[in-house]
Write an enzyme that holds these catalytic residues in place. Structure first.
Site, short mmCIF file in Angstrom:
data_model
loop_
_atom_site.label_atom_id
_atom_site.label_comp_id
_atom_site.label_asym_id
_atom_site.label_seq_id
_atom_site.Cartn_x
_atom_site.Cartn_y
_atom_site.Cartn_z
CB THR A 134 -0.89 0.03 1.26
OG1 THR A 134 -1.63 -1.18 1.32
CG2 THR A 134 -1.86 1.20 1.21
CE LYS A 142 -5.11 -0.99 1.65
NZ LYS A 142 -5.64 -2.11 2.37
P1 NAD Z 1 5.71 -6.19 7.31
O1 NAD Z 1 6.50 -5.10 7.91
O2 NAD Z 1 5.30 -7.36 8.14
O3 NAD Z 1 6.48 -6.78 6.02
C1 NAD Z 1 7.27 -6.01 5.16
C2 NAD Z 1 8.53 -6.82 4.89
O4 NAD Z 1 9.31 -6.16 3.88
C3 NAD Z 1 9.43 -6.99 6.11
O5 NAD Z 1 9.61 -8.37 6.39
C4 NAD Z 1 10.75 -6.31 5.69
O6 NAD Z 1 11.90 -6.94 6.22
C5 NAD Z 1 10.66 -6.43 4.18
N1 NAD Z 1 11.53 -5.51 3.45
C6 NAD Z 1 11.70 -4.18 3.61
N2 NAD Z 1 12.58 -3.69 2.72
C7 NAD Z 1 12.98 -4.74 1.96
C8 NAD Z 1 13.89 -4.90 0.87
N3 NAD Z 1 14.57 -3.86 0.38
N4 NAD Z 1 14.06 -6.13 0.35
C9 NAD Z 1 13.37 -7.20 0.83
N5 NAD Z 1 12.50 -7.12 1.86
C10 NAD Z 1 12.32 -5.91 2.42
O7 NAD Z 1 4.41 -5.48 6.67
P2 NAD Z 1 3.06 -6.18 6.21
O8 NAD Z 1 2.05 -6.10 7.32
O9 NAD Z 1 3.37 -7.48 5.57
O10 NAD Z 1 2.56 -5.13 5.10
C11 NAD Z 1 3.15 -5.07 3.83
C12 NAD Z 1 2.36 -4.08 2.98
O11 NAD Z 1 1.00 -4.51 2.90
C13 NAD Z 1 2.33 -2.65 3.55
O12 NAD Z 1 2.43 -1.75 2.49
C14 NAD Z 1 0.97 -2.59 4.24
O13 NAD Z 1 0.45 -1.27 4.31
C15 NAD Z 1 0.14 -3.46 3.33
N6 NAD Z 1 -1.04 -4.08 3.97
C16 NAD Z 1 -0.93 -4.67 5.19
C17 NAD Z 1 -2.06 -5.25 5.78
C18 NAD Z 1 -1.96 -5.93 7.13
O14 NAD Z 1 -3.03 -6.26 7.71
N7 NAD Z 1 -0.78 -6.19 7.66
C19 NAD Z 1 -3.29 -5.24 5.11
C20 NAD Z 1 -3.36 -4.66 3.84
C21 NAD Z 1 -2.23 -4.08 3.28
#
Ligand code: NAD
Length: 303
Positions: A94, A169
């Site tokens: 997002t 979104k």
């Molecule tokens: P999260 O922080 O659990 O996961 C993100 C991952 O990206 C982490 O494991 C981090 O180490 C990794 N990362 C960061 N930089 C990186 C790079 N350069 N190379 C490889 N990996 C890298 O976050 P999440 O909850 O999984 O959310 C991810 C996305 O989804 C966000 O944009 C969030 O807004 C969106 N989202 C989340 C939810 C939810 O309920 N968690 C729901 C809808 C949308």
């Protein structure tokens, strides 16, 4: 399907999404900066690469699920030059609409294809493979991405050109933030006026106040037994994520000169609530904030 996939960002959402691709029989190479994410991904059957660059070297599709636009653009700068010509880039993070359009532009300029495909449904939907995807990009690229999105989700909607998946979104979550505050304010007012939470629910859920924030994620315990209010506001959809999404909505509102008083006010209220230390609670806990500013006690509407 013999498509080879690289999945970058194996956190709360990306981890289970990638696991579902593997379970469907696809060959998935993964990379994340966090060792614990890689450990789980190994258990889920992904092949782990040493770097993002190594992960994308020999695949047809690259999926990213990262914290923010800054992360997506930074990673794209590393991997676009080394991916196979014509690779399909699907970003499900997002992020700001402007960042999504920039990511798309850079991918096309590097000779690839790209869509933005943010999701709704949270970790529960990611694990169950029941996410909703809102997709921005050309019709052709949407059709190419759809079989993979169908594996990870239940509903896949082509919203239009690049960036409008993110727009959908952001607009949806702005409705959600505003409506949760409206529902919560109504319960707190009802409590002041001697109206029980259950009676207000019985009326509003069958009248014009009906909405998801009331009938599925009801902010008071009782009327909807599965709502987070019944388990001390454990998420669900966390305040920190609502704060993030309303921040993206604020950027888009300001950049486009939209006079959205309620959207901006909702962003402000969730921002303060998050800063006060409630980031880990479900976003329906905003009712506690409204109650405390109104001098109501939690139990007042239970009579
Ligand atoms: P999260 O922080 O659990 O996961 C993100 C991952 O990206 C982490 O494991 C981090 O180490 C990794 N990362 C960061 N930089 C990186 C790079 N350069 N190379 C490889 N990996 C890298 O976050 P999440 O909850 O999984 O959310 C991810 C996305 O989804 C966000 O944009 C969030 O807004 C969106 N989202 C989340 C939810 C939810 O309920 N968690 C729901 C809808 C949308």
């Amino acid at each position: 399907m013999s498509t080879k996939v690289a999945f970058l960002g194996l956190g709360h959402m990306g981890g289970p999404m990638a696991a579902n691709l593997v379970a469907s029989g696809l060959e998935v190479t993964g990379f994340d900066l966090a060792p614990e994410a890689l450990e789980q991904a190994t258990k889920d059957g992904l092949t782990i690469a040493d770097s993002a660059v190594a992960a994308v070297a020999d695949v047809d599709v690259v999926i990213t699920m990262l914290p923010s636009g800054k992360h997506v653009l930074g990673l794209y700068d590393e991997i676009l030059p080394v991916a196979k010509a014509g690779s399909l880039f699907i970003d499900s993070s997002t992020i700001d609409v402007e960042d999504a359009r920039e990511a798309h532009k850079r991918a096309i300029e590097a000779g690839h294809r790209a869509v933005d495909a943010p999701v709704s449904g949270g970790v529960v939907g990611a694990t169950a493979g029941t996410l909703a995807f809102m997709v921005g990009g050309s019709a052709e690229d949407f059709e190419a991405a759809k079989p993979l999105l169908d594996v990870m989700g239940r509903k896949v909607v082509h919203c239009g050109d690049s960036g409008v998946g993110q727009a959908a979104k952001i607009c949806n979550n702005m409705i959600l933030g505003v409506s949760m505050i409206a529902v919560s304010e109504a319960f707190v007012l009802g409590e002041k006026l001697g109206l029980s939470n259950q009676a207000l629910f019985d009326v509003a859920s069958n009248a014009s106040g009906q909405c998801w924030a009331l009938t599925t994620n009801c902010p008071v315990p009782g009327p909807v037994p599965t709502s987070p209010a019944n388990r001390d506001y454990q998420p669900g959809f966390a305040v920190a994520l609502m704060d993030k999404d309303l921040g993206l909505a604020t950027n888009a509102l300001r950049a486009n000169g939209v006079d959205a008083e309620l959207g901006l006010r909702a962003a402000e209220l969730y921002g303060k609530f998050n800063e006060a230390g409630s980031g880990g609670q479900d976003f329906s806990a905003i009712i506690e904030d409204i109650r405390s500013r109104s001098g109501n006690k939690s139990s007042e509407g239970e009579k």
